[in-house]
Design a protein around this motif. Sequence first.
Motif, PDB file in Angstrom:
ATOM      1  N   PHE A  41    -109.124  26.167  45.865  1.00  0.00           N
ATOM      2  CA  PHE A  41    -108.069  25.727  46.771  1.00  0.00           C
ATOM      3  C   PHE A  41    -108.589  24.426  47.365  1.00  0.00           C
ATOM      4  O   PHE A  41    -109.731  24.373  47.830  1.00  0.00           O
ATOM      5  N   TRP A  80    -102.599  19.456  50.026  1.00  0.00           N
ATOM      6  CA  TRP A  80    -103.204  20.700  49.515  1.00  0.00           C
ATOM      7  C   TRP A  80    -102.856  20.908  48.045  1.00  0.00           C
ATOM      8  O   TRP A  80    -101.777  20.535  47.591  1.00  0.00           O
ATOM      9  N   ASN A  82    -103.279  24.293  45.206  1.00  0.00           N
ATOM     10  CA  ASN A  82    -103.720  25.666  44.952  1.00  0.00           C
ATOM     11  C   ASN A  82    -103.989  25.825  43.459  1.00  0.00           C
ATOM     12  O   ASN A  82    -103.065  25.806  42.654  1.00  0.00           O
ATOM     13  N   TYR A  84    -106.053  28.481  42.446  1.00  0.00           N
ATOM     14  CA  TYR A  84    -106.589  29.837  42.306  1.00  0.00           C
ATOM     15  C   TYR A  84    -106.130  30.444  40.987  1.00  0.00           C
ATOM     16  O   TYR A  84    -105.008  30.193  40.526  1.00  0.00           O
ATOM     17  N   TRP A  89    -101.287  33.187  46.591  1.00  0.00           N
ATOM     18  CA  TRP A  89    -101.098  32.330  47.756  1.00  0.00           C
ATOM     19  C   TRP A  89    -102.412  31.766  48.269  1.00  0.00           C
ATOM     20  O   TRP A  89    -103.408  32.480  48.338  1.00  0.00           O
ATOM     21  N   ALA A  90    -102.396  30.488  48.643  1.00  0.00           N
ATOM     22  CA  ALA A  90    -103.474  29.895  49.425  1.00  0.00           C
ATOM     23  C   ALA A  90    -102.874  29.648  50.806  1.00  0.00           C
ATOM     24  O   ALA A  90    -101.904  28.904  50.943  1.00  0.00           O
ATOM     25  N   TRP A 104     -98.688  27.343  53.450  1.00  0.00           N
ATOM     26  CA  TRP A 104     -98.811  28.333  52.371  1.00  0.00           C
ATOM     27  C   TRP A 104     -98.484  27.632  51.064  1.00  0.00           C
ATOM     28  O   TRP A 104     -97.479  26.951  50.920  1.00  0.00           O
ATOM     29  N   GLN A 107     -99.543  29.567  43.747  1.00  0.00           N
ATOM     30  CA  GLN A 107    -100.457  29.310  42.634  1.00  0.00           C
ATOM     31  C   GLN A 107     -99.936  28.160  41.765  1.00  0.00           C
ATOM     32  O   GLN A 107     -98.785  28.183  41.322  1.00  0.00           O
ATOM     33  N   ASN A 126    -108.820  29.696  56.173  1.00  0.00           N
ATOM     34  CA  ASN A 126    -107.972  29.845  54.976  1.00  0.00           C
ATOM     35  C   ASN A 126    -108.319  31.141  54.253  1.00  0.00           C
ATOM     36  O   ASN A 126    -109.469  31.597  54.283  1.00  0.00           O
ATOM     37  N   GLY A 128    -106.976  33.592  50.516  1.00  0.00           N
ATOM     38  CA  GLY A 128    -106.102  33.800  49.371  1.00  0.00           C
ATOM     39  C   GLY A 128    -105.456  35.158  49.433  1.00  0.00           C
ATOM     40  O   GLY A 128    -106.060  36.111  49.930  1.00  0.00           O
ATOM     41  N   CYS A 135     -98.534  35.250  53.709  1.00  0.00           N
ATOM     42  CA  CYS A 135     -99.572  34.550  54.482  1.00  0.00           C
ATOM     43  C   CYS A 135     -99.471  34.845  55.954  1.00  0.00           C
ATOM     44  O   CYS A 135     -99.237  35.168  56.744  1.00  0.00           O
TER      45      CYS A 135
END
Length: 135
Positions: A41, A80, A82, A84, A89-90, A104, A107, A126, A128, A135
């Motif tokens: 992330f 940001w 993500n 992952y 969700w990050a 939020w 992916q 933060n 995941g 989130c």
Amino acid sequence: MSHRLKSLGAKLAGVASLAVAVPLVAAVPAHADTSCGSGLFCIWVNEQYGGTAYRPVGNDPQWSDTSNPAYAVWDADSSWKNRYQSWYWACVYDLKGYQNVTVWVSQGQSIPAVPSNMWANRGASNQGLYSGDTC
Ligand SMILES: [Ca+2]
């Protein structure tokens, strides 16, 4: 063409090359690193993935610790990505310990500037989460 004119032509060609090169350098500063590897992330202090980045592989409950690399983005997060692989969700939170969500990212999603329903420059932790969670 005289030697003098050839020399002037060479100089002008050099100036033209420089004029093209300068805007390219300005658009991508040498220190900018917009990359975000698989499983990470990624969080930047500036919009458009600019400035200092923090790339956690997992959950981080307290960015405000001065010994934490996350300190660089504490209350400064503005873009940001993500990447992952297992979490969907990050999530970024206003407070340490995952309290009061501010951002939020799903992916595979990248957010270059904060949307109107989220908050930039507020991050303090933060985590995941899987796709069925919020989130
Ligand atoms: Ca910022």
